[in-house]
Design a protein around this motif. Structure first.
Motif, PDB file in Angstrom:
ATOM      1  N   GLN A 198      -0.424  -8.460  14.424  1.00 57.27           N
ATOM      2  CA  GLN A 198       0.824  -7.919  13.879  1.00 57.27           C
ATOM      3  C   GLN A 198       1.538  -7.211  15.018  1.00 57.27           C
ATOM      4  OE1 GLN A 198       0.038  -5.574  10.388  1.00 57.27           O
ATOM      5  NE2 GLN A 198       1.771  -4.247  10.766  1.00 57.27           N
ATOM      6  N   TRP A 199       2.848  -7.432  15.161  1.00 56.19           N
ATOM      7  CA  TRP A 199       3.615  -6.743  16.193  1.00 56.19           C
ATOM      8  C   TRP A 199       5.054  -6.566  15.729  1.00 56.19           C
ATOM      9  CZ3 TRP A 199       1.874 -11.690  16.435  1.00 56.19           C
ATOM     10  CH2 TRP A 199       2.791 -12.703  16.674  1.00 56.19           C
ATOM     11  N   TYR A 200       5.769  -5.731  16.469  1.00 51.71           N
ATOM     12  CA  TYR A 200       7.107  -5.302  16.066  1.00 51.71           C
ATOM     13  C   TYR A 200       8.108  -5.523  17.186  1.00 51.71           C
ATOM     14  CZ  TYR A 200       4.372  -2.634  12.681  1.00 51.71           C
ATOM     15  OH  TYR A 200       3.494  -2.264  11.692  1.00 51.71           O
ATOM     16  N   GLY A 237       0.855  -1.178   0.000  1.00 50.00           N
ATOM     17  CA  GLY A 237       0.000   0.000   0.000  1.00 50.00           C
ATOM     18  C   GLY A 237       0.888   1.223   0.000  1.00 50.00           C
ATOM     19  N   ARG A 238       0.656   2.079   0.968  1.00 51.13           N
ATOM     20  CA  ARG A 238       1.488   3.286   1.078  1.00 51.13           C
ATOM     21  C   ARG A 238       2.927   2.939   1.447  1.00 51.13           C
ATOM     22  NH1 ARG A 238      -1.099   6.662   5.385  1.00 51.13           N
ATOM     23  NH2 ARG A 238      -1.825   4.651   6.077  1.00 51.13           N
ATOM     24  N   LYS A 239       3.108   1.853   2.200  1.00 46.50           N
ATOM     25  CA  LYS A 239       4.451   1.397   2.566  1.00 46.50           C
ATOM     26  C   LYS A 239       4.742   0.106   1.813  1.00 46.50           C
ATOM     27  CE  LYS A 239       3.620   0.871   6.891  1.00 46.50           C
ATOM     28  NZ  LYS A 239       3.737   0.595   8.314  1.00 46.50           N
ATOM     29  N   ALA A 240       5.986  -0.107   1.484  1.00 42.85           N
ATOM     30  CA  ALA A 240       6.367  -1.359   0.815  1.00 42.85           C
ATOM     31  C   ALA A 240       6.156  -2.529   1.767  1.00 42.85           C
ATOM     32  CB  ALA A 240       7.812  -1.287   0.372  1.00 42.85           C
ATOM     33  N   GLU A 241       5.787  -3.673   1.201  1.00 43.29           N
ATOM     34  CA  GLU A 241       5.609  -4.903   1.967  1.00 43.29           C
ATOM     35  C   GLU A 241       4.735  -4.692   3.198  1.00 43.29           C
ATOM     36  OE1 GLU A 241       9.408  -6.746   2.523  1.00 43.29           O
ATOM     37  OE2 GLU A 241       9.573  -7.157   0.403  1.00 43.29           O
ATOM     38  N   GLU A 242       3.581  -4.142   2.963  1.00 41.90           N
ATOM     39  CA  GLU A 242       2.672  -3.794   4.044  1.00 41.90           C
ATOM     40  C   GLU A 242       2.118  -5.000   4.796  1.00 41.90           C
ATOM     41  OE1 GLU A 242      -1.444  -1.597   3.747  1.00 41.90           O
ATOM     42  OE2 GLU A 242       0.250  -0.293   3.318  1.00 41.90           O
ATOM     43  N   ARG A 243       1.698  -6.042   4.055  1.00 39.36           N
ATOM     44  CA  ARG A 243       1.184  -7.249   4.709  1.00 39.36           C
ATOM     45  C   ARG A 243       1.289  -8.440   3.760  1.00 39.36           C
ATOM     46  NH1 ARG A 243      -3.773  -8.173   2.524  1.00 39.36           N
ATOM     47  NH2 ARG A 243      -4.804  -6.370   1.634  1.00 39.36           N
ATOM     48  N   HIS A 296       9.397 -10.976   9.472  1.00 38.63           N
ATOM     49  CA  HIS A 296      10.119 -10.286   8.408  1.00 38.63           C
ATOM     50  C   HIS A 296      11.207  -9.413   9.022  1.00 38.63           C
ATOM     51  CE1 HIS A 296      10.292  -7.046   5.125  1.00 38.63           C
ATOM     52  NE2 HIS A 296      10.989  -8.084   4.733  1.00 38.63           N
ATOM     53  N   GLU A 297      12.421  -9.611   8.555  1.00 43.26           N
ATOM     54  CA  GLU A 297      13.547  -8.809   9.033  1.00 43.26           C
ATOM     55  C   GLU A 297      13.463  -7.415   8.411  1.00 43.26           C
ATOM     56  OE1 GLU A 297      18.390  -9.051   9.277  1.00 43.26           O
ATOM     57  OE2 GLU A 297      17.331 -10.210   7.763  1.00 43.26           O
ATOM     58  N   LYS A 326       0.729 -12.809  12.509  1.00 42.26           N
ATOM     59  CA  LYS A 326       0.011 -14.046  12.792  1.00 42.26           C
ATOM     60  C   LYS A 326      -1.083 -14.132  11.747  1.00 42.26           C
ATOM     61  CE  LYS A 326      -2.600 -16.430  16.386  1.00 42.26           C
ATOM     62  NZ  LYS A 326      -3.119 -16.287  17.771  1.00 42.26           N
ATOM     63  N   VAL A 327      -1.040 -15.183  10.911  1.00 42.13           N
ATOM     64  CA  VAL A 327      -1.957 -15.265   9.782  1.00 42.13           C
ATOM     65  C   VAL A 327      -2.719 -16.588   9.784  1.00 42.13           C
ATOM     66  CG1 VAL A 327      -0.523 -13.748   8.363  1.00 42.13           C
ATOM     67  CG2 VAL A 327      -0.248 -16.219   8.168  1.00 42.13           C
ATOM     68  N   LEU A 328      -3.924 -16.517   9.223  1.00 37.26           N
ATOM     69  CA  LEU A 328      -4.722 -17.700   8.940  1.00 37.26           C
ATOM     70  C   LEU A 328      -4.581 -17.968   7.457  1.00 37.26           C
ATOM     71  CD1 LEU A 328      -6.880 -19.814   9.743  1.00 37.26           C
ATOM     72  CD2 LEU A 328      -8.596 -18.082   9.156  1.00 37.26           C
ATOM     73  N   ALA A 329      -4.118 -19.167   7.110  1.00 39.61           N
ATOM     74  CA  ALA A 329      -3.908 -19.522   5.703  1.00 39.61           C
ATOM     75  C   ALA A 329      -5.101 -20.298   5.166  1.00 39.61           C
ATOM     76  CB  ALA A 329      -2.632 -20.334   5.554  1.00 39.61           C
ATOM     77  N   ASP A 330      -5.118 -20.483   3.854  1.00 44.14           N
ATOM     78  CA  ASP A 330      -6.230 -21.158   3.203  1.00 44.14           C
ATOM     79  C   ASP A 330      -6.320 -22.649   3.525  1.00 44.14           C
ATOM     80  OD1 ASP A 330      -3.955 -21.786   1.732  1.00 44.14           O
ATOM     81  OD2 ASP A 330      -4.933 -21.569  -0.209  1.00 44.14           O
ATOM     82  N   ASP A 331      -5.348 -23.191   4.239  1.00 42.27           N
ATOM     83  CA  ASP A 331      -5.442 -24.579   4.703  1.00 42.27           C
ATOM     84  C   ASP A 331      -6.093 -24.670   6.077  1.00 42.27           C
ATOM     85  OD1 ASP A 331      -3.399 -23.546   6.265  1.00 42.27           O
ATOM     86  OD2 ASP A 331      -2.030 -25.220   5.927  1.00 42.27           O
ATOM     87  N   GLY A 332      -6.509 -23.509   6.633  1.00 43.96           N
ATOM     88  CA  GLY A 332      -7.169 -23.469   7.928  1.00 43.96           C
ATOM     89  C   GLY A 332      -6.234 -23.439   9.113  1.00 43.96           C
TER      90      GLY A 332
END
Length: 79
Positions: free
Chosen positions: A35-37, A10-16, A58-59, A45-51
């Motif tokens: 999301q945290w830093y 989005g406005r920042k590179a590699e937003e999500r 990300h460094e 922390k993501v939910l993928a399409d495999d459930g």
């Protein structure tokens, strides 16, 4: 474990992250749950399409920082 991640910018590179590849399988991120830093990384922390749930790190301390899988949890109500 190092992984390849494709991100929505989005406005920042590699937003999500929107998809990631582990070994020969590609997963679609259905939802970013959290999301945290820390000083050198951003975590998703993501939910993928495999459930299942994944924590991706990300460094951010270097340009073109690497992505890693730091945690995996199999969903009990897997699709």
């Amino acid at each position: 474990m190092k992984i390849y991640v494709q991100c929505h910018s989005g406005r920042k590179a590699e937003e999500r992250p929107v998809r990631f590849r582990l070994a020969e399988h590609e997963y679609i991120v259905e939802e970013v749950l959290d999301q945290w830093y820390d000083p050198d990384h951003i975590f998703f922390k993501v939910l993928a399409d495999d459930g299942n749930l994944y924590i991706l790190r990300h460094e951010t301390s270097t340009p073109d920082g690497e992505w890693e899988l730091v945690s995996f949890r199999e969903s009990r109500g897997q699709r």
